[in-house]
Write a protein that holds these residues in place. Structure first.
Motif, mmCIF file in Angstrom:
data_model
loop_
_atom_site.group_PDB
_atom_site.id
_atom_site.type_symbol
_atom_site.label_atom_id
_atom_site.label_comp_id
_atom_site.label_asym_id
_atom_site.label_seq_id
_atom_site.Cartn_x
_atom_site.Cartn_y
_atom_site.Cartn_z
ATOM 1 N N ILE A 1 -11.906 -15.519 -25.492
ATOM 2 C CA ILE A 1 -13.109 -14.589 -25.861
ATOM 3 C C ILE A 1 -13.878 -14.558 -24.505
ATOM 4 O O ILE A 1 -14.339 -15.456 -24.150
ATOM 5 C CB ILE A 1 -13.682 -14.766 -27.213
ATOM 6 C CG1 ILE A 1 -12.888 -14.677 -28.289
ATOM 7 C CG2 ILE A 1 -14.708 -13.201 -27.323
ATOM 8 C CD1 ILE A 1 -13.567 -15.184 -29.579
ATOM 9 N N LEU B 1 -17.045 -13.970 -22.526
ATOM 10 C CA LEU B 1 -18.537 -13.824 -22.797
ATOM 11 C C LEU B 1 -19.138 -13.453 -21.628
ATOM 12 O O LEU B 1 -19.356 -14.095 -20.532
ATOM 13 C CB LEU B 1 -19.123 -14.969 -23.385
ATOM 14 C CG LEU B 1 -20.693 -15.208 -23.654
ATOM 15 C CD1 LEU B 1 -20.990 -14.256 -24.625
ATOM 16 C CD2 LEU B 1 -20.961 -16.570 -24.039
ATOM 17 N N ARG B 2 -19.906 -12.241 -21.385
ATOM 18 C CA ARG B 2 -20.720 -11.778 -20.375
ATOM 19 C C ARG B 2 -22.018 -12.153 -20.293
ATOM 20 O O ARG B 2 -22.763 -12.031 -21.509
ATOM 21 C CB ARG B 2 -20.588 -10.411 -20.397
ATOM 22 C CG ARG B 2 -19.175 -9.520 -20.029
ATOM 23 C CD ARG B 2 -18.973 -8.161 -20.237
ATOM 24 N NE ARG B 2 -19.206 -7.860 -21.800
ATOM 25 C CZ ARG B 2 -19.205 -6.754 -22.215
ATOM 26 N NH1 ARG B 2 -19.192 -5.678 -21.222
ATOM 27 N NH2 ARG B 2 -19.531 -6.497 -23.512
ATOM 28 N N ARG C 1 -24.571 -9.464 -21.148
ATOM 29 C CA ARG C 1 -24.459 -8.894 -22.456
ATOM 30 C C ARG C 1 -25.178 -9.774 -23.290
ATOM 31 O O ARG C 1 -25.864 -9.353 -24.422
ATOM 32 C CB ARG C 1 -22.955 -8.835 -23.140
ATOM 33 C CG ARG C 1 -22.421 -8.501 -24.519
ATOM 34 C CD ARG C 1 -23.092 -7.040 -24.879
ATOM 35 N NE ARG C 1 -23.003 -6.688 -26.010
ATOM 36 C CZ ARG C 1 -23.069 -5.353 -26.616
ATOM 37 N NH1 ARG C 1 -24.075 -4.668 -25.751
ATOM 38 N NH2 ARG C 1 -22.912 -5.016 -27.788
ATOM 39 N N GLN D 1 -15.045 -17.517 -19.998
ATOM 40 C CA GLN D 1 -13.873 -17.457 -21.095
ATOM 41 C C GLN D 1 -14.097 -18.599 -22.000
ATOM 42 O O GLN D 1 -13.701 -19.673 -21.892
ATOM 43 C CB GLN D 1 -12.636 -17.289 -20.521
ATOM 44 C CG GLN D 1 -12.121 -16.178 -19.667
ATOM 45 C CD GLN D 1 -12.093 -14.989 -20.526
ATOM 46 O OE1 GLN D 1 -11.623 -14.597 -21.581
ATOM 47 N NE2 GLN D 1 -12.648 -13.804 -20.018
ATOM 48 N N GLU E 1 -16.889 -10.959 -28.966
ATOM 49 C CA GLU E 1 -18.064 -11.430 -28.157
ATOM 50 C C GLU E 1 -19.231 -11.578 -28.781
ATOM 51 O O GLU E 1 -20.196 -12.480 -28.507
ATOM 52 C CB GLU E 1 -18.189 -10.312 -26.801
ATOM 53 C CG GLU E 1 -19.353 -10.799 -25.707
ATOM 54 C CD GLU E 1 -19.468 -9.731 -24.614
ATOM 55 O OE1 GLU E 1 -19.803 -10.362 -23.676
ATOM 56 O OE2 GLU E 1 -19.071 -8.653 -24.936
#
Length: 809
Positions: free
Chosen positions: A410, A412-413, A416, A449, A462
């Motif tokens: 998944i 993950l920023r 964000r 990731q 996320e």
């Protein structure tokens, strides 16, 4: 989930004290419901062996015991426990100890000296059992402090888990969360494969498709089934709320609590291979471990052997409970260990259908790590070999790879995370938290990731990862700032009557708001005569909550009945809620899913007892249809609705005291709102009500509609009144006459009043006289007698032609 504090600390070392650990668990979403301290203040309590026990010379129920605590000479202790006997090993509180707030002193009991107290588990605060002395294993070290021997002090911690945290139904699963929150690491556990020392094995065949994609098993021969469960294991089980039974049973329970994988141990000699996992057959019977006979169908899964033919006999109820015919006993020599992955959809609701609740079923319904079966069998094998000996065979594993999917990475920023949480968490801290939770983390250009462990079914997007960071970093560390930007104020529509206004209006009429369950009992709906077209629940909480309510009245009348049964003489309740009806099957698209049930917003009210609260100003009388009709009309006036009442055929209504309610429309046919009236006497009798109940139930949507208000000048010209008395048939309703008068009179009719109804001498049989007043007024001029007479003529002609009405002579 209940577990031992010391057990948890053996997996995740931390310096946090007990209160701090409990607070941390609650803060990260594992709400602590209860912490029970165990073994505090056991100084002076030692392991003792009763060497001799003779009857007290002065008391039939007392024994004089000689007790060995490892000293030069035994101590003399007077004891009244029913299980006190020579050779028993039990705790002894020596002189000077303090047990349960009682200081132990040397004393004389009926003339015999006693130096200490032999103790029960309850007296030591270890268990609720006070039936006798706490019996310790015969090999317990005499003279050793009891606290050291039992691994005390300790605490039993019980946490409340949400359905999405199935991974925390194990001590090791909880340890990962604690390690992440307290900046620690989970201690490694020896999961190395046990090498086979023999050839004994059982073939496994999977015939249930994706419902059981993995099944692992191993045969262990020459096991000593009489070996006692080690104290450390028995105490951990007991503090987790599981009472030890026998070692082979206890070891499967222990592995389940520690790793989260339910297991089962079969008596290998009672099985005829191969083992087959298959759907149960219609009408198949299986006697379970608890002795009950389970009647199965093809919705259940079973583990079967080939006794009497291939897969002929079910030996365990898949994912729920083993069978009695193949259970392990003290005579068992060869064991077949089983651990499988049963998907939640194959287990959900099956236990409840049989009236069962098992730890295995509870876990499988929520989801168990599909990678655990092999690990659990290896771990259980190692424990058995260490404690009960035996010769392990090769591990057998059957899998359906097409039904086993690996967790996907998944994205993950970093940006964000900062945007959602309102704070920036250092990259190193983000990586530490995620890795401590058992996730694989790989850096990428704008973040990471992240691959969750296979046990975390709840992490798929996320936002799930961001939630994990917020949970572990600490909700209390997130800023509490108000949102910025322009606020958009939504103005309530003037064309709708707000629910709050409806509530206020009914409260002003002396009603109390009630909230009842949206689910009701099917038998109750049959009693009301409204069981058709209902929506039944596939997995109800209970039989009393098995059907979604098609009406509000059954639940509301039930609330009224409860109040009446508790001596409430005057009850007035209302409810705003939704009702549910099965969708029309014809609305289903070809090949599409079943249409969703239809939901309708409704309003209902019920009343019984006196019409007004007790007072001295007027005589008391019972509430009746007209009282409730007045309440409803006052509510309708708030939206400008004009109501019509027509005879009703509802089966639950009194045949002569109920009506269907319609809202008059400016154009077209009136809209049906619902029903008002008194409940049918037969229904009241069936419900156990000894008072008359009046009620109404209406669709809320058409009742709320109202025209936009507009100002209008008062007429400067006088009104004219004309009174008319018509003779009509008994079957002619006033609402029909009123509609005809309004049509004929036109816009000059300001108001219409019914002021008399007569039936008797002067009026022929089968007819009635209705006297009405017509209030006429024009905004532009004064109406003349000729104008009023013309209106009266049109009304007389309209009612005569439409209803056979004639002016009363």
């Amino acid at each position: 989930m209940k577990f031992s504090e010391n057990w948890l600390r053996s997996h995740v070392p931390t310096s946090a004290n007990r209160d701090g650990l409990a607070a941390t668990l609650t803060a990260i979403g594992l709400e602590v419901e209860e912490v029970t301290a165990l073994g505090d203040g056991l100084a002076g309590v030692v392991v003792a062996r009763i060497v001799e026990a003779v009857k007290h010379p002065e008391a039939d129920r007392l024994l004089v015991c000689q007790v060995d605590i490892g000293g030069d000479a035994p101590l003399q202790v007077v004891c009244g426990a029913p299980n006190a006997r020579a050779g028993l090993v039990a705790p002894l509180a020596t002189v000077g100890a303090n047990v349960g707030g009682i200081a132990i002193k040397a004393a004389r009991l009926r003339g015999v000296e006693s130096n200490g107290m032999l103790c029960s588990a309850r007296e030591l605060g270890l268990d609720a059992d006070a039936s006798g002395l706490l019996e310790l294993p015969s090999d317990a070290p005499v003279g050793a402090p009891l606290a050291d021997y039992l691994g005390l002090p300790d605490a039993s911690i019980e946490i409340k888990l949400t359905p999405n945290r199935a991974d925390c139904f194990s001590v090791r699963g909880i340890a990962y969360d604690v390690a992440a929150a307290l900046a620690s690491e989970v201690a490694p556990l020896d999961m190395a494969p046990v090498p086979a020392q023999g050839d004994a094995a059982m073939d496994v065949v999977l015939e249930a498709g994706g419902r059981v994609p993995r099944f692992a098993g191993r045969v262990v021969e020459n096991v000593d089934a009489t070996a006692p469960t080690p104290v450390w294991m028995a105490e951990r089980l007991r503090r987790a709320g599981v009472r030890p039974i026998s070692f082979l049973v206890d070891v499967t329970q222990y592995v389940m609590l520690e790793l989260g994988q339910p297991m089962h141990a079969f008596d290998r000699d009672a099985l005829t291979g191969p083992v087959v996992v298959r759907p149960a057959r219609a009408g198949e019977q299986l006697r379970l471990l608890d002795g009950r006979e389970a009647a199965l169908d093809d919705d259940f899964l079973v583990v079967a052997d080939s006794h009497g033919g291939r897969a002929a006999r079910a030996v365990a109820l898949g994912g729920i409970m083993g069978g009695e015919a193949t259970k392990v006993t003290e005579a068992t020599r060869n064991v077949f260990l089983e651990a499988a992955h049963w998907v939640p959809s194959a287990i959900i609701g099956r236990s409840r259908r049989l009236g069962l609740h098992t730890d295995a079923g509870h876990r499988f319904e929520r989801g168990v790590d599909p990678e655990l079966p092999r690990i659990a069998v290896e771990y259980a094998t190692r424990l058995i070999l260490d404690i009960a000996g035996g010769v392990p065979g090769p591990l057998t594993e059957a899998t359906l790879p097409g039904h086993l999917s690996a967790p996907a990475a998944i994205g993950l920023r970093r940006a964000r995370v900062a945007r959602v949480l309102g704070i920036e968490i250092a990259d190193a801290e983000i990586e530490r938290i995620l890795r401590a939770l058992g996730m694989q983390v790989a850096a990428s250009g704008d973040g990471w990731q992240v691959t969750p462990p296979s046990r975390r079914f709840d992490i798929a997007i996320e936002e799930d990862l961001v939630e994990e960071l917020a949970r572990i970093h600490g909700y209390d560390r997130l800023p509490t700032t108000l949102p910025g930007g322009p606020a958009r104020i939504v103005v309530p529509s003037e064309t709708r009557l707000a629910e709050a206004d409806i509530r206020r209006q009914l409260v002003a009429r002396d009603y109390l708001e009630a909230i009842s369950f949206a689910f009701v009992e099917a038998d109750l709906l049959r009693t009301w005569g409204c069981a058709d077209g209902t929506v039944a629940l596939a997995n109800p909480l209970s039989a009393e909550l098995a059907v979604m309510r098609p009406r509000l009245l059954p639940g509301l009348v039930d609330a009224l009945a409860r109040n009446v049964s508790r001596q409430a003489g005057r009850v007035r309740l209302f409810e705003l809620g939704r009702t549910f009806a099965a969708a029309d099957p014809s609305s289903r698209a070809p090949g599409g899913p079943d249409p969703a049930p239809r939901e309708t917003r409704r309003l209902a009210a019920v009343a019984c007892g006196d019409a007004r609260a007790e007072q001295w100003g007027e005589a008391s009388r019972r509430v009746d249809f007209h009282d409730l009709k007045g309440d409803l009309e006052s509510l309708a006036a708030a939206s400008g609705a004009v109501l019509e009442f027509r005879p009703s055929a509802e089966p639950f209504g009194h045949p002569g005291r109920s009506a269907d309610v319609y809202r008059s429309a400016a154009e077209g046919e009136p809209v049906r709102l619902g029903w008002i009236g008194q409940l049918h006497p037969r229904l009241q009798l069936a419900l156990g009500l000894d008072v008359d109940v009046v009620a109404f139930e209406l669709d809320l949507e058409p009742l709320e509609a109202r025209a936009l208000p507009h100002a209008e000048a008062l007429s400067r010209f006088p009104a004219v009144r004309r009174d008319l008395a018509f003779v009509v048939g008994l079957d002619v309703a006033w609402s029909d006459l009123a509609a005809g008068v309004r049509r004929a009179a036109g816009p000059v009719l300001r108001d219409l009043l019914l002021f008399d109804r007569y039936q008797g001498p002067g009026v022929e049989s089968g007819c009635k006289s209705l006297a009405m007043g017509l209030i006429l007024q024009d905004n532009t001029r004064t109406l003349t007698d000729q104008d009023a007479d013309a209106v009266v003529a049109r009304v007389v002609a309209e009612l005569g032609s439409a209803h056979g009405a004639r002016i009363r002579g």
